[in-house]
Design a protein around this motif. Structure first.
Motif, PDB file in Angstrom:
ATOM      1  N   THR A 138       0.841  -1.260  -0.312  1.00  0.00           N
ATOM      2  CA  THR A 138       0.251   0.381  -0.004  1.00  0.00           C
ATOM      3  C   THR A 138       0.824   1.278   0.543  1.00  0.00           C
ATOM      4  O   THR A 138       0.130   2.459  -0.769  1.00  0.00           O
ATOM      5  N   HIS A 139       1.909   1.310   0.818  1.00  0.00           N
ATOM      6  CA  HIS A 139       2.878   3.082   0.325  1.00  0.00           C
ATOM      7  C   HIS A 139       4.956   1.470   0.397  1.00  0.00           C
ATOM      8  O   HIS A 139       5.391   0.742   1.147  1.00  0.00           O
ATOM      9  N   ILE A 140       4.919   3.132  -0.347  1.00  0.00           N
ATOM     10  CA  ILE A 140       6.385   2.845   0.344  1.00  0.00           C
ATOM     11  C   ILE A 140       7.560   3.256   1.624  1.00  0.00           C
ATOM     12  O   ILE A 140       7.063   4.059   1.531  1.00  0.00           O
ATOM     13  N   SER A 141       7.929   1.625   2.169  1.00  0.00           N
ATOM     14  CA  SER A 141       8.719   2.093   3.043  1.00  0.00           C
ATOM     15  C   SER A 141       9.962   1.969   2.851  1.00  0.00           C
ATOM     16  O   SER A 141      10.342   1.321   2.761  1.00  0.00           O
ATOM     17  N   ILE A 142      11.235   3.575   3.016  1.00  0.00           N
ATOM     18  CA  ILE A 142      12.003   3.659   2.679  1.00  0.00           C
ATOM     19  C   ILE A 142      13.596   4.342   3.843  1.00  0.00           C
ATOM     20  O   ILE A 142      12.840   4.658   4.418  1.00  0.00           O
ATOM     21  N   GLN A 143      14.447   3.726   3.631  1.00  0.00           N
ATOM     22  CA  GLN A 143      14.798   4.475   4.798  1.00  0.00           C
ATOM     23  C   GLN A 143      15.962   5.230   3.659  1.00  0.00           C
ATOM     24  O   GLN A 143      16.696   4.448   3.165  1.00  0.00           O
ATOM     25  N   THR A 144      16.790   6.747   3.627  1.00  0.00           N
ATOM     26  CA  THR A 144      16.872   7.045   3.070  1.00  0.00           C
ATOM     27  C   THR A 144      17.883   8.278   3.783  1.00  0.00           C
ATOM     28  O   THR A 144      16.799   9.222   4.445  1.00  0.00           O
ATOM     29  N   LYS A 145      18.475   9.089   3.202  1.00  0.00           N
ATOM     30  CA  LYS A 145      18.251  10.140   3.289  1.00  0.00           C
ATOM     31  C   LYS A 145      18.757  11.385   2.183  1.00  0.00           C
ATOM     32  O   LYS A 145      18.905  12.216   1.773  1.00  0.00           O
ATOM     33  N   PHE A 147      16.712  12.353   0.033  1.00  0.00           N
ATOM     34  CA  PHE A 147      15.198  13.298  -0.074  1.00  0.00           C
ATOM     35  C   PHE A 147      14.683  14.010  -0.810  1.00  0.00           C
ATOM     36  O   PHE A 147      13.835  13.819  -1.530  1.00  0.00           O
ATOM     37  N   TRP A 148      15.308  14.702  -2.234  1.00  0.00           N
ATOM     38  CA  TRP A 148      15.308  14.508  -3.364  1.00  0.00           C
ATOM     39  C   TRP A 148      14.572  13.479  -4.447  1.00  0.00           C
ATOM     40  O   TRP A 148      13.882  13.544  -5.369  1.00  0.00           O
ATOM     41  N   ASN A 149      14.706  12.360  -3.807  1.00  0.00           N
ATOM     42  CA  ASN A 149      14.061  10.874  -4.656  1.00  0.00           C
ATOM     43  C   ASN A 149      12.870  10.584  -4.296  1.00  0.00           C
ATOM     44  O   ASN A 149      12.679   9.756  -5.311  1.00  0.00           O
ATOM     45  N   LEU A 150      12.309  11.576  -3.338  1.00  0.00           N
ATOM     46  CA  LEU A 150      11.016  10.568  -2.553  1.00  0.00           C
ATOM     47  C   LEU A 150      10.054  11.032  -4.362  1.00  0.00           C
ATOM     48  O   LEU A 150       9.129  10.313  -4.206  1.00  0.00           O
ATOM     49  N   ALA A 151      10.254  12.278  -4.942  1.00  0.00           N
ATOM     50  CA  ALA A 151       9.059  12.864  -5.461  1.00  0.00           C
ATOM     51  C   ALA A 151       9.444  11.509  -6.750  1.00  0.00           C
ATOM     52  O   ALA A 151       7.843  10.571  -7.617  1.00  0.00           O
ATOM     53  N   LYS A 152      10.112  11.055  -7.574  1.00  0.00           N
ATOM     54  CA  LYS A 152      10.658  10.044  -8.111  1.00  0.00           C
ATOM     55  C   LYS A 152       9.595   8.723  -8.055  1.00  0.00           C
ATOM     56  O   LYS A 152       9.326   7.734  -8.436  1.00  0.00           O
ATOM     57  N   LEU A 153       9.859   8.118  -6.684  1.00  0.00           N
ATOM     58  CA  LEU A 153       9.534   6.891  -6.249  1.00  0.00           C
ATOM     59  C   LEU A 153       8.170   7.056  -6.064  1.00  0.00           C
ATOM     60  O   LEU A 153       7.304   6.290  -7.076  1.00  0.00           O
ATOM     61  N   ARG A 154       7.240   8.398  -5.400  1.00  0.00           N
ATOM     62  CA  ARG A 154       5.851   8.317  -5.208  1.00  0.00           C
ATOM     63  C   ARG A 154       5.785   8.030  -7.174  1.00  0.00           C
ATOM     64  O   ARG A 154       4.149   7.828  -7.434  1.00  0.00           O
ATOM     65  N   GLU A 155       6.156   8.633  -7.815  1.00  0.00           N
ATOM     66  CA  GLU A 155       5.544   9.237  -8.922  1.00  0.00           C
ATOM     67  C   GLU A 155       5.792   7.634  -9.807  1.00  0.00           C
ATOM     68  O   GLU A 155       4.904   7.196 -10.814  1.00  0.00           O
ATOM     69  N   THR A 156       6.704   6.878  -9.232  1.00  0.00           N
ATOM     70  CA  THR A 156       7.223   5.642 -10.362  1.00  0.00           C
ATOM     71  C   THR A 156       6.540   4.580 -10.013  1.00  0.00           C
ATOM     72  O   THR A 156       5.520   3.587 -10.347  1.00  0.00           O
ATOM     73  N   HIS A 158       3.248   5.166  -7.310  1.00  0.00           N
ATOM     74  CA  HIS A 158       2.056   6.100  -7.584  1.00  0.00           C
ATOM     75  C   HIS A 158       1.196   5.224  -6.320  1.00  0.00           C
ATOM     76  O   HIS A 158      -0.086   4.954  -5.992  1.00  0.00           O
ATOM     77  N   LYS A 159       2.075   5.015  -4.929  1.00  0.00           N
ATOM     78  CA  LYS A 159       2.078   5.235  -4.160  1.00  0.00           C
ATOM     79  C   LYS A 159       2.396   5.921  -2.901  1.00  0.00           C
ATOM     80  O   LYS A 159       3.595   6.489  -3.309  1.00  0.00           O
ATOM     81  N   PRO A 160       1.744   6.133  -2.018  1.00  0.00           N
ATOM     82  CA  PRO A 160       2.595   7.017  -0.629  1.00  0.00           C
ATOM     83  C   PRO A 160       3.699   6.513  -0.445  1.00  0.00           C
ATOM     84  O   PRO A 160       4.452   5.692  -0.002  1.00  0.00           O
ATOM     85  N   VAL A 161       4.859   7.663  -0.010  1.00  0.00           N
ATOM     86  CA  VAL A 161       6.274   7.118   0.696  1.00  0.00           C
ATOM     87  C   VAL A 161       6.743   7.755   2.237  1.00  0.00           C
ATOM     88  O   VAL A 161       6.079   8.580   2.423  1.00  0.00           O
ATOM     89  N   ILE A 162       6.864   6.295   2.831  1.00  0.00           N
ATOM     90  CA  ILE A 162       7.344   6.844   4.603  1.00  0.00           C
ATOM     91  C   ILE A 162       8.347   6.549   4.301  1.00  0.00           C
ATOM     92  O   ILE A 162       9.202   5.842   4.033  1.00  0.00           O
ATOM     93  N   LEU A 163       8.783   7.828   5.025  1.00  0.00           N
ATOM     94  CA  LEU A 163      10.421   7.972   5.541  1.00  0.00           C
ATOM     95  C   LEU A 163      10.826   7.118   6.987  1.00  0.00           C
ATOM     96  O   LEU A 163      10.025   7.257   7.606  1.00  0.00           O
TER      97      LEU A 163
END
Length: 176
Positions: A138-145, A147-156, A158-163
């Motif tokens: 249902t969503h992406i759960s990712i550990q990362t610093k 941050f500028w890649n988060l929009a790309k993950l959401r667009e790729t 089509h699911k919410p991204v949780i840091l």
């Protein structure tokens, strides 16, 4: 395990006569205490992102056979899925555990098929991301610093991204 040397008051299961974990004998004190914590979070308006498996386990739960994993999951889902504030996280850093990708995919399918409430479901990674395009996720759960890649993950996907695990605080010498 760095900085984790204490023993819990209870474990999820009782041991059998040979000293092995018996997934058919849940420790009710453990599960009652866990339910109490989930209720406390709910009263505060907090969602409980419950990690189902993790590789930092010196007690052997992460190394159970897959048939025992499914018995455990059946119990977890039947016992906790009625809580409205529960989310399922398949794993903390699934990719460094002893389970195969096929095991993880079976676990994901099992959780999704047996949770009649269809709670949110994700999987936390260490290095390679869990395939967020899978239908049950249902969503992406990712550990990362990064941050500028988060929009790309959401667009790729089509699911919410949780840091998850972002910029830890504390004074430990480890980078995490």
């Amino acid at each position: 395990m760095h900085y984790n040397h204490n023993e819990p008051q209870w474990y999820a299961f009782e041991k059998d006569a040979d000293g092995n974990w018996d997934v058919h004998s849940p420790c009710l004190a453990f599960w009652d205490a866990l339910e109490d914590r989930i209720r406390e979070l709910d009263r505060m308006g907090i969602e409980a992102d419950l990690i189902l498996f993790h590789p930092y386990d010196r007690w052997g739960f992460d190394a159970l056979p897959q048939k025992d994993n499914l018995v455990y999951l059946d119990y977890v889902i039947r016992r906790l899925s009625a809580f409205p504030n529960i989310w399922w996280s398949l794993a903390n850093e699934y990719d460094i555990s002893s389970k195969s990708l096929e095991d993880w995919e079976e676990i994901e399918e099992f959780v999704a098929a047996n949770d009649s409430w269809h709670h949110l479901l994700s999987c936390h990674n260490c290095f390679p991301m869990w395939d967020a395009s899978r239908k049950n996720i249902t969503h992406i759960s990712i550990q990362t610093k990064v941050f500028w890649n988060l929009a790309k993950l959401r667009e790729t996907y089509h699911k919410p991204v949780i840091l998850d695990e972002c910029c830890y605080e504390g004074n430990l010498p480890m980078c995490w």
